[in-house]
Design a protein around this motif. Structure first.
Motif, PDB file in Angstrom:
ATOM      1  N   GLN A 146     -19.937 -41.586  21.035  1.00 42.83           N
ATOM      2  CA  GLN A 146     -22.458 -41.379  21.348  1.00 42.83           C
ATOM      3  C   GLN A 146     -22.056 -40.805  22.743  1.00 42.83           C
ATOM      4  O   GLN A 146     -22.059 -41.782  23.168  1.00 42.83           O
ATOM      5  CB  GLN A 146     -22.189 -42.399  20.813  1.00 42.83           C
ATOM      6  CG  GLN A 146     -22.376 -42.824  19.377  1.00 42.83           C
ATOM      7  CD  GLN A 146     -23.099 -42.135  18.735  1.00 42.83           C
ATOM      8  OE1 GLN A 146     -24.113 -41.401  18.828  1.00 42.83           O
ATOM      9  NE2 GLN A 146     -22.601 -41.228  17.699  1.00 42.83           N
ATOM     10  N   ASP A 148     -23.939 -38.558  25.916  1.00 37.50           N
ATOM     11  CA  ASP A 148     -24.642 -37.303  25.672  1.00 37.50           C
ATOM     12  C   ASP A 148     -25.120 -37.032  27.355  1.00 37.50           C
ATOM     13  O   ASP A 148     -24.409 -37.872  28.174  1.00 37.50           O
ATOM     14  CB  ASP A 148     -26.377 -37.195  25.146  1.00 37.50           C
ATOM     15  CG  ASP A 148     -26.686 -38.439  25.361  1.00 37.50           C
ATOM     16  OD1 ASP A 148     -26.675 -39.524  26.807  1.00 37.50           O
ATOM     17  OD2 ASP A 148     -27.351 -39.470  24.755  1.00 37.50           O
ATOM     18  N   LYS A 212     -16.207 -36.459  25.909  1.00 39.26           N
ATOM     19  CA  LYS A 212     -15.819 -36.939  23.792  1.00 39.26           C
ATOM     20  C   LYS A 212     -14.309 -36.931  23.792  1.00 39.26           C
ATOM     21  O   LYS A 212     -13.870 -37.455  22.761  1.00 39.26           O
ATOM     22  CB  LYS A 212     -17.090 -36.284  23.359  1.00 39.26           C
ATOM     23  CG  LYS A 212     -18.125 -36.485  23.394  1.00 39.26           C
ATOM     24  CD  LYS A 212     -18.848 -35.464  22.476  1.00 39.26           C
ATOM     25  CE  LYS A 212     -20.494 -36.377  22.782  1.00 39.26           C
ATOM     26  NZ  LYS A 212     -21.572 -35.391  21.356  1.00 39.26           N
TER      27      LYS A 212
END
Length: 230
Positions: A146, A148, A212
């Motif tokens: 999670q 961004d 990520k």
């Protein structure tokens, strides 16, 4: 380049003194009166202290708010009481100015994890802990992580550099001793992914993608090393 190498060397030195592990960072604890989910004066002060810490240290990591109880009462009742306490603290943190998106999961452990092993009422057991979520968990794909664009900043960069240093150290060690082939492979993947993530500028759209990948391959490496339960 020189500055980056210096930071990596410093991280490696820190790792030699304190093993890298997937441990959630505790921000603070709030205590409660017996059989109550209301915040008394002491609890409100504890909430304000936690809120100040969260606001003073911006992070891409959301909080994990976990409620606990003492040993008095049934397990079902205490699970509900623990959740109500956690919810109360989460709401109080937002009221104290903590951004809503920083308040992550809300959980209850009830009376299953006593801080003080007594069967009688004990305020220290009646608590809510607030920690920063440990994103370093085993993942099937990096798309599960999670992160961004809003996650990009100094905190993320420091974490990526720490993970890179850890991967480099493990890769070198495992290459030398020839042990644990799966961990060696994952250390190599983490070294590559984290190095690329560190190298991208903050405004690069690829930085989040490789961050990520860094987190995911780093997590797999920790599992292969036996430091994290899959």
């Amino acid at each position: 380049m020189t500055g980056r190498i210096a930071r990596l060397l410093l991280s490696l030195l820190c790792l030699s003194l304190l093993p890298f592990a997937a441990v959630a960072q505790t921000v603070g604890t709030v205590n409660f009166d017996f059989d109550s989910d209301q915040l008394d004066a002491q609890a409100l002060q504890q909430v304000r202290s936690i809120a100040d810490s969260l606001k003073a240290s911006p992070s891409y990591k959301p909080t994990v708010v976990v409620g606990y109880t003492d040993a008095v009462g049934t397990s079902a009742y205490n699970r509900d009481l623990g959740r109500r306490r956690a919810q109360r603290v989460a709401e109080a943190l937002v009221a104290a100015g903590v951004p809503v998106d920083r308040v992550g999961s809300i959980e209850s452990r009830g009376k299953s994890e006593l801080l003080v092993a007594v069967a009688t009422p004990e305020r220290r057991n009646r608590r809510v802990t607030v920690t920063l979520d440990d994103i370093l968990k085993a993942c099937r794909t990096y798309r599960e992580v999670q992160l961004d664009a809003s996650s990009v900043g100094d905190a993320l960069q420091n974490d990526l550099e720490s993970r890179l240093a850890d991967a480099v150290a493990n890769y070198s060690s495992l290459k030398t001793n020839g042990l644990n082939g799966p961990a060696y492979q994952m250390a190599g993947a983490a070294r590559e992914d984290c190095n690329r993530a560190v190298g991208f500028k903050s405004d690069s759209i690829r930085k989040v993608e490789y961050a990520k990948k860094c987190f995911c391959s780093s997590a797999r490496m920790q599992v292969a090393l036996g430091l994290v339960t899959p």
